[in-house]
Design a protein around this motif. Sequence first.
Motif, PDB file in Angstrom:
ATOM      1  N   ASP A 125       0.834  -1.206   0.000  1.00 57.50           N
ATOM      2  CA  ASP A 125       0.000   0.000   0.000  1.00 57.50           C
ATOM      3  C   ASP A 125       0.865   1.251   0.000  1.00 57.50           C
ATOM      4  O   ASP A 125       1.899   1.312   0.676  1.00 57.50           O
ATOM      5  N   ASP A 128      -2.797   7.630  -0.548  1.00 55.67           N
ATOM      6  CA  ASP A 128      -4.125   7.780  -1.159  1.00 55.67           C
ATOM      7  C   ASP A 128      -4.829   6.442  -1.345  1.00 55.67           C
ATOM      8  O   ASP A 128      -5.670   6.293  -2.245  1.00 55.67           O
ATOM      9  N   GLN A 130      -3.848   3.717  -2.562  1.00 58.07           N
ATOM     10  CA  GLN A 130      -3.478   2.960  -3.755  1.00 58.07           C
ATOM     11  C   GLN A 130      -2.562   1.800  -3.386  1.00 58.07           C
ATOM     12  O   GLN A 130      -1.942   1.786  -2.326  1.00 58.07           O
ATOM     13  N   ARG A 131      -2.508   0.840  -4.299  1.00 60.50           N
ATOM     14  CA  ARG A 131      -1.675  -0.339  -4.084  1.00 60.50           C
ATOM     15  C   ARG A 131      -0.706  -0.447  -5.244  1.00 60.50           C
ATOM     16  O   ARG A 131      -1.103  -0.438  -6.402  1.00 60.50           O
ATOM     17  N   SER A 252      -1.508  -1.442 -10.726  1.00 62.26           N
ATOM     18  CA  SER A 252      -1.293  -0.262  -9.897  1.00 62.26           C
ATOM     19  C   SER A 252      -0.250   0.662 -10.486  1.00 62.26           C
ATOM     20  O   SER A 252       0.449   1.353  -9.763  1.00 62.26           O
TER      21      SER A 252
END
Length: 528
Positions: A125, A128, A130-131, A252
């Motif tokens: 992670d 924000d 996201q990953r 991602s």
Amino acid sequence: SGFVMWSLICISRYTVSGIELFVNRLDSVESVLPYEYTAFDFCQAEGKKRPSENLGQVLFGERIEPSPYRFTFNKKETCKAVCTKTYDTKKLEDKQKLDFLKKSMLLNYQHHWIVDNMPVTWCYDVEDGQRFCNPGFPIGCYITEDGRPKDACVINSEFHEKDTFYIFNHVDIKIYYHVVENEALGARLVAAKLEPKSYKHTHPDNPDCSGVPMDISNKANGEVKIAYTYSVSFQEEKNIRWASRWDYILESMPHTHIQWFSIMNSLVIVLFLSGMVAMIMLRTLHKDIARYNQMDSTEEFGWKLVHGDIFRPPRKGMLLSVFLGSGTQILIMTFVTLFFACLGFLSPANRGALMTCAVVLWVLLGTPAGYVAARFYKSFGGEKWKTNVLLTSFLCPGIVFADFFIMNLILWGEGSSAAIPFGTLVAILALWFCISVPLTFIGAYFGFKKNAIEHPVRTNQIPRQIPEQSFYTKPLPGIIMGGILPFGCIFIQLFFILNSIWYVNHNLNLTFCVIRGCNFYVSLFELH
């Protein structure tokens, strides 16, 4: 008998339950030198044969080797020991190995593991929510003397000791698969992910993967033991097709998304500038023609002042013809390689195929290079055809090879895996001298045999004197001023385009190759 043989082959493919993990070279964004897995004192695979690599993989510096990590399909393993490395800092050899390991962690060198031809990715992670998935994971990380964590040390709050290295000696591997719908006996691997961890095993022979992280003080003395372990689990994934199994690596990476608006913006700007230049030239030409029609004088002005010198042979006609021939060879090679890549023959899953295709095409395209060079040289009025053929065969390739060989010597001296083996150098020279050079001579023969190119206008016997040029019309300022605008238009967008090429084509590449039966490494495992 053919049916029986086919049945035996199918049975052998579907009853394989062992999954072997391969390791590739280790590299770092903070260093230009990649190293082989065996250069580090990690756990080694004893008695296993190294998989063969094609020419493109060797030139790209890939060094795929077997590893001691081997799994059984659908069999879960928890904290299984691989090996234990012991370093005595009082011994010079052990100290050098430990120092090299510390240096690699300081420079953030990354492992690159492969399962069923797929890169094993490390997903974590970021900001924000996201990953991010990285097709590699670090050896370890470092906490500076002022307590600042570097690189991967930020992911764990337990990494806090100052001036200390933390090595990731444990990996949790999760392999995703789906059942083959049309085959009752098989399953296919569709993803492989891992999570690196650090444990200071109190009992290396019977590890439990618990406790404090494995720390190595920068000033450590005495004996240091590092126990390497792993855990593996399997999970069925019905939503990922085998042809799209590489998609999870890009899930991602927003920078790989196609910047259609920016690309179209650059194209419009380039077309607008080209149209504006063409319009200016047409208006100037029409103005000169109208002026000629209105006057009865024989005085020449405008474009007629230079029309008798346009096709005058250049002063360096030999070099120009040689560069035109070599440029033609590289241009055709580039377009044919991109064409095959768009059709799916050079998928990223087929490792080294892109470079192998480019090298083979360059070798086979010696005939167009010799033909173009000879044809233009003959049109320039040149007579030293032997020198032209030899320069076409050896000048540009020789410069590239000399540069390549010098850099290779430096990499050899540093012990880097990017160094090309001696046998590969001999193979490249054999391709050059035994195939490319004869084909260049054949092309030059046909080029000199044909008549010279006829020019549409005659060339004046006496060259017209070139008037004194102003500053901005001289070659160097003209090149800079004339090229800065197109460069500014395409530079940023070229970055997006090159990053998007693989993203655009990889689905089609994988799907087409599955349909056509390309040279993919397909592993089917027994379902328990």
